[in-house]
Motif scaffolding. Structure first.
Motif, PDB file in Angstrom:
ATOM      1  N   GLU A 127       0.856  -1.184   0.000  1.00 54.89           N
ATOM      2  CA  GLU A 127       0.000   0.000   0.000  1.00 54.89           C
ATOM      3  C   GLU A 127       0.893   1.235   0.000  1.00 54.89           C
ATOM      4  O   GLU A 127       1.027   1.932   0.996  1.00 54.89           O
ATOM      5  N   GLN A 129       2.055   4.841  -0.616  1.00 56.19           N
ATOM      6  CA  GLN A 129       1.391   6.143  -0.657  1.00 56.19           C
ATOM      7  C   GLN A 129       1.605   6.813  -2.014  1.00 56.19           C
ATOM      8  O   GLN A 129       2.725   6.925  -2.502  1.00 56.19           O
ATOM      9  N   GLY A 130       0.496   7.218  -2.635  1.00 56.95           N
ATOM     10  CA  GLY A 130       0.570   7.914  -3.910  1.00 56.95           C
ATOM     11  C   GLY A 130       0.604   7.016  -5.132  1.00 56.95           C
ATOM     12  O   GLY A 130       0.486   7.491  -6.257  1.00 56.95           O
ATOM     13  N   ALA A 131       0.766   5.703  -4.928  1.00 59.60           N
ATOM     14  CA  ALA A 131       0.826   4.782  -6.063  1.00 59.60           C
ATOM     15  C   ALA A 131      -0.579   4.472  -6.573  1.00 59.60           C
ATOM     16  O   ALA A 131      -1.471   4.150  -5.786  1.00 59.60           O
ATOM     17  N   ARG A 132      -0.772   4.557  -7.895  1.00 57.05           N
ATOM     18  CA  ARG A 132      -2.080   4.260  -8.475  1.00 57.05           C
ATOM     19  C   ARG A 132      -2.378   2.761  -8.438  1.00 57.05           C
ATOM     20  O   ARG A 132      -3.489   2.344  -8.144  1.00 57.05           O
ATOM     21  N   HIS A 133      -1.366   1.995  -8.796  1.00 54.54           N
ATOM     22  CA  HIS A 133      -1.541   0.551  -8.857  1.00 54.54           C
ATOM     23  C   HIS A 133      -0.833  -0.102  -7.665  1.00 54.54           C
ATOM     24  O   HIS A 133       0.362   0.107  -7.464  1.00 54.54           O
ATOM     25  N   LYS A 134      -1.569  -0.857  -6.896  1.00 47.49           N
ATOM     26  CA  LYS A 134      -1.004  -1.521  -5.724  1.00 47.49           C
ATOM     27  C   LYS A 134      -0.358  -2.843  -6.133  1.00 47.49           C
ATOM     28  O   LYS A 134      -1.014  -3.699  -6.726  1.00 47.49           O
ATOM     29  N   LYS A 135       0.909  -2.989  -5.822  1.00 42.14           N
ATOM     30  CA  LYS A 135       1.620  -4.218  -6.180  1.00 42.14           C
ATOM     31  C   LYS A 135       1.297  -5.324  -5.182  1.00 42.14           C
ATOM     32  O   LYS A 135       1.339  -5.114  -3.969  1.00 42.14           O
TER      33      LYS A 135
END
Length: 339
Positions: A127, A129-135
């Protein structure tokens, strides 16, 4: 007796611990939530822990101790655990409700069934912060899905794909029997939490659900690259302890030995990368001493680490060495989720 004990190490965690606890309360009476206040002094962590114990006396337990670091908080949680299974959830992380129900259902089936399960493995989500796609870190290529299995059944782990604290639930008694005790005032001990018990694990089960949500984004977080460089001594200490555990285990050839040495390789790479990126002669000397420590401990192990795909680049000069170092850094990012 509870089905699952969850330890939440808390140190000045007022800003985010409620989210963590609330996500775990969804497990109901089968779960024991051990909120370990590790000597918090700057905020209301201790009061929040007491508040949840008072509100949910059959589920939440507040434990207060002098500051001993993340590892000591885990130790305290394990000592107080009454559940058949044990998990650690950091106070800034949380769990997914639907996956949580699947996890409890699976554990329940083993507790009331004939087979003993030592370790349950599930996926976790970065999760960031700021990432569009969650790895999502999953283990579909490495582990048999939806069945009990042993080390003989494990497939190939790719570089950067390792079983970490976020993905495991151990049988509580197994952790006690193997003598797990994490060092005080040391970060990165979650690697020891996963690594030391592995030779004692006989049976495993992979549940392909995205259970654990691993938050990344705070500047003061332990996996922030600058923070890790500042704590390189602690990283190296953990690294050396893992070398000791591997050597002392005297594992025969097989998939477990191969997996554990690959895990050691990534730890050596991370320690080396931090030293290289720090740019200081002092830390480069520490890197050299770490590799010498491995050599003295076990020559066969050292040669496997030193001349592995990534290990070579940690000790090579020039452009060739830097290229492999960069590859190691990228894999380290994948492993730790550097921010």
């Amino acid at each position: 007796m509870k089905l699952l004990s969850v330890a939440i190490p808390c140190y000045n965690s007022e800003a985010y611990m409620r989210h963590c606890i609330e996500s775990l309360l969804e497990g109901g009476d089968e779960v024991e939530i051990l909120i370990v206040d590790d000597g918090s002094t700057k905020d209301n962590t201790a009061l929040i822990a007491d508040e949840y114990q008072e509100k949910y006396p059959g589920i939440c337990k507040a434990i207060h101790q002098e500051n001993g670091g993340h590892g000591e908080a885990v130790n305290t949680g394990l000592k107080n655990a009454g559940g058949i299974y044990f998990k650690v959830v950091d106070s800034d992380d949380w769990v997914d409700k639907d996956a949580y129900m699947e996890v409890l259902k699976t554990l329940r089936e083993f507790v009331y069934g004939k087979e003993t399960l030592d370790m349950l493995i599930s996926n976790f989500v970065y999760e960031k912060q700021g990432a569009r796609h969650k790895k999502v870190m999953n283990y579909r290529t490495a582990l048999p899905k939806g069945q009990i299995f042993t080390w003989k059944d494990v497939k190939m782990f790719v570089l950067g794909q390792y079983i970490v604290m976020h993905s495991v639930i151990y049988r509580t008694e197994l952790l006690r029997q193997c003598g797990l005790e994490l060092p005080k005032h040391t970060f990165y001990v979650d690697n020891i939490f996963v690594y030391q018990p592995l030779p004692h694990v006989k049976t495993m089960y992979y549940l392909d659900v995205n259970f654990y949500r691993y938050y990344i984004g705070r500047e003061d977080q332990s996996v922030n690259e600058k923070v890790m460089i500042g704590r390189i001594d602690q990283q190296i200490r953990v690294n050396k302890l893992m070398i000791d555990y591997f050597v002392d285990a005297k594992l025969p050839s097989g998939k477990l030995r191969y997996y554990m040495i690959r895990y050691l390789e990534i730890m050596m790479v991370i320690s080396s990368i931090l030293a290289i990126r720090s740019g200081t002669e002092e830390n480069m000397a520490k890197k050299k001493e770490l590799w010498q420590y491995a050599r003295k401990k076990n020559l066969r192990m050292y040669l496997r680490l030193r001349f592995g795909f990534l290990g070579q680049g940690m000790n090579l000069p020039g452009k060739g060495g830097r290229k492999v170092s960069e590859a190691g850094y990228k894999i380290s990012q994948k492993f730790f989720g550097f921010n």
